[in-house]
Design an enzyme around this catalytic site. Structure first.
Site, short mmCIF file in Angstrom:
data_model
loop_
_atom_site.label_atom_id
_atom_site.label_comp_id
_atom_site.label_asym_id
_atom_site.label_seq_id
_atom_site.Cartn_x
_atom_site.Cartn_y
_atom_site.Cartn_z
N LYS A 120 30.21 -45.92 -55.51
CA LYS A 120 31.02 -44.70 -55.67
C LYS A 120 30.17 -43.45 -55.51
CE LYS A 120 34.60 -46.57 -58.79
NZ LYS A 120 34.33 -48.01 -58.72
N LEU A 128 27.86 -52.83 -56.74
CA LEU A 128 29.22 -52.62 -57.23
C LEU A 128 29.52 -51.12 -57.32
CD1 LEU A 128 29.05 -55.62 -59.66
CD2 LEU A 128 30.32 -55.49 -57.50
N SER A 129 29.88 -50.58 -58.47
CA SER A 129 30.38 -49.20 -58.51
C SER A 129 29.31 -48.13 -58.32
CB SER A 129 31.15 -48.95 -59.80
OG SER A 129 32.39 -49.62 -59.77
N VAL A 130 28.05 -48.50 -58.21
CA VAL A 130 27.06 -47.53 -57.75
C VAL A 130 27.46 -47.01 -56.37
CG1 VAL A 130 24.63 -47.22 -57.08
CG2 VAL A 130 25.20 -48.52 -59.14
#
Length: 425
Positions: free
Chosen positions: A116, A112-114
């Site tokens: 980013k 998921l937002s890792v």
């Protein structure tokens, strides 16, 4: 574990509900069966070795002071927070590695937002090579954004999530920006049709505000400036050069556009390698016995070296309640930990890469929390990682005993009782 049963495929799991419990106990390990993805290649070179530590860590013996006032062990925290995988690297050696039923070291898990932070690394490399200009407005690279709230925002504003665009990152709001983003990703027009529809709410360059749209615009800018797709950029610039052992995957919408803000799936072991890359200043050993630069050292030093402007931007945001004394820079979180400042790459439902320079420790935790955000789970997890760092190095906790140069006078970097606070990812 929180759910000891082996995750199974649910007949009703879909691209619309795959993050919901109980589906996510299975779907986190099987994203490619739910959504179209593109390969992030690990290349043809050798994998960075991950030797076992001579004295492995006993998670049942490492105590953690939890946010509810109780004292448990790291194992208790893992059991209580829907952990799918947990792995620890200290001084480049694997001190612990554990997987729930249904997972394993060779399986990729949604991070998921890792994602980013990987996109941030791509941007950092492109900046270092002169492909991107951090002061340039985004419409210079993506003219389609000229009529949007992103007009005039610089690449630097995107990296630090300080644009003035209007986007609400609230997973409980059925009509908020993050919900609208999800609907467009499932629709025919896709991500790049959605971003130009966003308006403005304030001048660019104000306080930090965590928003997935910032990374999506940054990813679009990177693709346009380089002429390559994000799956190829991550693979060629970061994943292969750092010595990944397995291909990663990134979700794409129906037009083939990568979900820059949270589409990556990777193995826990390769996330350890990514954390080690961040720990060692962006370099990896080369076969000749020297070191090879993967990430620009100056760009990483910039992220770690908080100044008055970056701290002020963070202290004025809701994130200060969760990470008192922290900051956000170059698509990384920074937190004041029990053993010094810690770099974090985080994603909803409990995804984490934890990097402690003082203890030379990397922790990776992959999870399937029933809810997108859970402040107590997050704080217990971070305290468990701190405890692991201390147990491995037998160091004494530092607490808040320093103030970094350039921090605005009167802005505390801690010093008060730690509290869960609202979740911010």
């Amino acid at each position: 574990m929180s759910d000891a049963t082996t995750p199974t495929r649910y007949a009703r799991v879909s691209a619309a509900n795959w993050l919901e419990a109980p589906y996510n106990r299975w779907s986190m390990w099987h994203v490619r069966e739910i959504s179209p993805t593109k390969v992030v290649s690990h290349g043809a070179g050798p994998a960075l070795p991950l030797p076992d530590r001579a004295q492995p860590l006993d998670l049942d013996r490492v105590e953690v002071a939890r946010v509810d006032g109780s004292v448990g062990t790291v194992r208790d925290v893992l059991d209580d927070t829907f952990t799918d995988a947990f792995a620890v690297l200290q001084d480049g050696e694997v001190a612990d590695e554990w997987y729930a039923e249904g997972g394993g070291p060779d399986l990729v898990h949604a991070v998921l937002s890792v994602t980013k932070s990987l996109v941030g690394c791509v941007a950092g490399i492109l900046l270092d090579r002169g492909v991107l200009d951090e002061d340039a407005p985004v419409e210079q690279y993506v003219p389609e954004l000229a009529p949007s709230g992103y007009a005039g925002a610089s690449v630097r504003h995107l990296l630090d999530m300080r644009s003035g665009a209007l986007f609400l990152e609230d997973y409980t709001d059925p009509i908020g920006g993050i919900r609208q983003l999800g609907e467009w990703l499932l629709g025919e027009q896709g991500l790049y049709a959605f971003l130009p529809t966003l308006g403005a709410e304030r001048p660019h360059g104000g306080h930090f505000l965590y928003r997935s749209s910032e990374t999506d615009v940054l990813g679009w800018v990177c693709e346009r400036a380089s002429g390559s797709l994000m799956a190829d950029l991550i693979g060629e610039l970061v994943w292969a050069p750092m010595g990944a052992s397995d291909d990663a995957e990134i979700m794409v919408d129906r037009t083939g556009t990568a979900v820059h803000d949270g589409g990556l799936s990777a193995t826990a072991r390769d996330l350890l390698r990514f954390g080690q890359l961040l720990l060692t200043g962006g370099s990896v050993p080369d076969p000749e016995g020297g070191v090879r630069e993967v990430l620009p050292p100056r760009w990483l030093r910039q992220a770690w070296a908080v100044d008055a402007d970056v701290r002020s931007a963070f202290v004025e945001s809701p994130a200060e309640q969760t990470f008192p004394g922290g900051w956000y820079r170059n698509q990384f979180w920074f937190r004041v930990g029990e053993y010094g400042d810690v770099l974090l790459c985080m994603g909803i439902h409990g995804q984490l890469v934890y990097v402690s320079r003082r203890t030379r420790t990397v922790c990776v935790k992959l999870s399937s929390w029933p809810d997108a955000q859970n402040p107590a789970y997050l704080q217990d997890t971070l305290r468990a990682c701190d405890a692991v760092s201390g147990a491995l190095t037998r160091q004494t906790p530092t607490g808040d005993i320093h103030r970094l140069p350039g921090v605005v006078s009167g802005l505390s970097r801690g010093g008060t009782a730690r509290r869960p606070g609202p979740s911010v990812i």
